[in-house]
Motif scaffolding. Structure first.
Motif, PDB file in Angstrom:
ATOM      1  N   VAL A 287     -15.264   9.202 -14.974  1.00  0.00           N
ATOM      2  CA  VAL A 287     -14.482   8.424 -14.009  1.00  0.00           C
ATOM      3  C   VAL A 287     -13.334   9.308 -13.553  1.00  0.00           C
ATOM      4  CG1 VAL A 287     -13.090   7.322 -15.825  1.00  0.00           C
ATOM      5  CG2 VAL A 287     -13.251   6.230 -13.589  1.00  0.00           C
ATOM      6  N   GLU A 288     -13.020   9.233 -12.265  1.00  0.00           N
ATOM      7  CA  GLU A 288     -11.883   9.994 -11.750  1.00  0.00           C
ATOM      8  C   GLU A 288     -11.293   9.258 -10.564  1.00  0.00           C
ATOM      9  OE1 GLU A 288     -13.099  13.894 -10.511  1.00  0.00           O
ATOM     10  OE2 GLU A 288     -14.891  13.129  -9.529  1.00  0.00           O
ATOM     11  N   GLY A 289     -10.020   9.505 -10.338  1.00  0.00           N
ATOM     12  CA  GLY A 289      -9.378   8.841  -9.219  1.00  0.00           C
ATOM     13  C   GLY A 289      -7.878   9.048  -9.200  1.00  0.00           C
ATOM     14  N   VAL A 290      -7.202   8.097  -8.571  1.00  0.00           N
ATOM     15  CA  VAL A 290      -5.754   8.146  -8.395  1.00  0.00           C
ATOM     16  C   VAL A 290      -5.177   6.760  -8.651  1.00  0.00           C
ATOM     17  CG1 VAL A 290      -3.899   8.510  -6.718  1.00  0.00           C
ATOM     18  CG2 VAL A 290      -5.888  10.005  -6.692  1.00  0.00           C
ATOM     19  N   ILE A 291      -4.085   6.727  -9.398  1.00  0.00           N
ATOM     20  CA  ILE A 291      -3.294   5.507  -9.533  1.00  0.00           C
ATOM     21  C   ILE A 291      -2.002   5.764  -8.766  1.00  0.00           C
ATOM     22  CG2 ILE A 291      -2.113   3.908 -11.083  1.00  0.00           C
ATOM     23  CD1 ILE A 291      -4.130   4.733 -13.262  1.00  0.00           C
ATOM     24  N   ARG A 292      -1.739   4.909  -7.782  1.00  0.00           N
ATOM     25  CA  ARG A 292      -0.545   5.086  -6.958  1.00  0.00           C
ATOM     26  C   ARG A 292       0.605   4.274  -7.529  1.00  0.00           C
ATOM     27  NH1 ARG A 292      -4.515   3.944  -4.236  1.00  0.00           N
ATOM     28  NH2 ARG A 292      -3.811   1.918  -3.519  1.00  0.00           N
ATOM     29  N   LEU A 293       1.760   4.925  -7.651  1.00  0.00           N
ATOM     30  CA  LEU A 293       2.963   4.264  -8.142  1.00  0.00           C
ATOM     31  C   LEU A 293       3.957   4.111  -7.007  1.00  0.00           C
ATOM     32  CD1 LEU A 293       3.589   6.240 -11.459  1.00  0.00           C
ATOM     33  CD2 LEU A 293       2.199   4.203 -11.081  1.00  0.00           C
ATOM     34  N   TRP A 294       4.770   3.081  -7.099  1.00  0.00           N
ATOM     35  CA  TRP A 294       5.891   2.873  -6.199  1.00  0.00           C
ATOM     36  C   TRP A 294       7.136   3.205  -7.020  1.00  0.00           C
ATOM     37  CZ3 TRP A 294       6.262   2.609  -1.244  1.00  0.00           C
ATOM     38  CH2 TRP A 294       7.406   2.092  -0.642  1.00  0.00           C
ATOM     39  N   VAL A 295       7.830   4.271  -6.662  1.00  0.00           N
ATOM     40  CA  VAL A 295       8.984   4.763  -7.413  1.00  0.00           C
ATOM     41  C   VAL A 295      10.235   4.578  -6.564  1.00  0.00           C
ATOM     42  CG1 VAL A 295      10.028   6.779  -8.517  1.00  0.00           C
ATOM     43  CG2 VAL A 295       7.549   6.425  -8.654  1.00  0.00           C
ATOM     44  N   THR A 296      11.194   3.824  -7.089  1.00  0.00           N
ATOM     45  CA  THR A 296      12.427   3.527  -6.361  1.00  0.00           C
ATOM     46  C   THR A 296      13.642   3.753  -7.239  1.00  0.00           C
ATOM     47  OG1 THR A 296      12.257   1.193  -7.003  1.00  0.00           O
ATOM     48  CG2 THR A 296      11.300   1.819  -4.876  1.00  0.00           C
ATOM     49  N   PRO A 297      14.824   3.871  -6.619  1.00  0.00           N
ATOM     50  CA  PRO A 297      16.046   4.026  -7.419  1.00  0.00           C
ATOM     51  C   PRO A 297      16.303   2.765  -8.264  1.00  0.00           C
ATOM     52  CG  PRO A 297      16.437   4.622  -5.124  1.00  0.00           C
ATOM     53  CD  PRO A 297      15.073   3.987  -5.195  1.00  0.00           C
ATOM     54  N   ARG A 298      16.872   2.974  -9.444  1.00  0.00           N
ATOM     55  CA  ARG A 298      17.311   1.835 -10.281  1.00  0.00           C
ATOM     56  C   ARG A 298      18.510   1.185  -9.622  1.00  0.00           C
ATOM     57  NH1 ARG A 298      15.263   1.090 -15.272  1.00  0.00           N
ATOM     58  NH2 ARG A 298      14.137   2.840 -16.164  1.00  0.00           N
ATOM     59  N   ARG A 299      18.623  -0.081  -9.773  1.00  0.00           N
ATOM     60  CA  ARG A 299      19.783  -0.789  -9.202  1.00  0.00           C
ATOM     61  C   ARG A 299      20.782  -1.097 -10.249  1.00  0.00           C
ATOM     62  NH1 ARG A 299      17.325  -4.139  -4.292  1.00  0.00           N
ATOM     63  NH2 ARG A 299      15.771  -2.598  -3.840  1.00  0.00           N
TER      64      ARG A 299
END
Length: 158
Positions: free
Chosen positions: A146-158
């Motif tokens: 199995v192969e692929g990509v997991i996309r993350l949403w990375v934002t500044p900490r508040r």
């Protein structure tokens, strides 16, 4: 340094316990923090910024009707590797959440599967909040199942 990386380094360097038992203790604790990961019994083998590896043991509880490791168990292992990688890679002033996973199943998972997650250092420090994590699952004989990509949403900490 992240708490997860500190815990990994301590667990795998204890002279009395030894690296092997330390890896197992870390893996058990990690799976307790995110209980769904317990279903595949991940065994971490490598953990450092931008790279994580764990083994999903082939056992009856994760097999499908063909006797191979089930596709969703593979995804669970990939997500566990990605989560550990994200925790040890992300800068302290940012936070992450998964936003999608695209995978292709390329061969039968007929053995224990080593799940690998990788990123590049620059992905975490740029302005783009979309961070793709490359993932793959590898059979004992080296075949990628199995192969692929997991996309993350990375934002500044508040």
């Amino acid at each position: 340094m992240s708490q997860v990386l500190t815990l990994w380094q301590r667990a795998t360097s204890l002279p009395v316990v030894g690296a092997s038992l330390g890896r197992r203790a870390f893996s058990f604790g990690f799976a307790q923090k995110a209980p769904y990961f317990r279903t595949v019994r991940p065994r971490f083998t490598v953990l450092r910024p931008d790279h994580a590896e764990l083994v999903v043991p082939k056992r009856r509880a994760v097999q499908n009707h063909l006797g191979t490791v089930h596709a969703i168990a593979l995804c669970n292992g990939l997500e566990a590797a990605m989560g550990a990688l994200a925790e040890v890679s992300i800068p302290a002033d940012k936070r992450w959440i998964p936003k999608g996973m695209d995978v292709a199943y390329t061969a039968k998972a007929t053995s224990d599967i080593t799940c690998v997650a990788e990123t590049d250092r620059a992905q975490w420090t740029g302005d783009d909040p979309d961070v793709p994590v490359r993932v793959r699952g590898v059979r004992d004989d080296g075949t990628v199942v199995v192969e692929g990509v997991i996309r993350l949403w990375v934002t500044p900490r508040r």
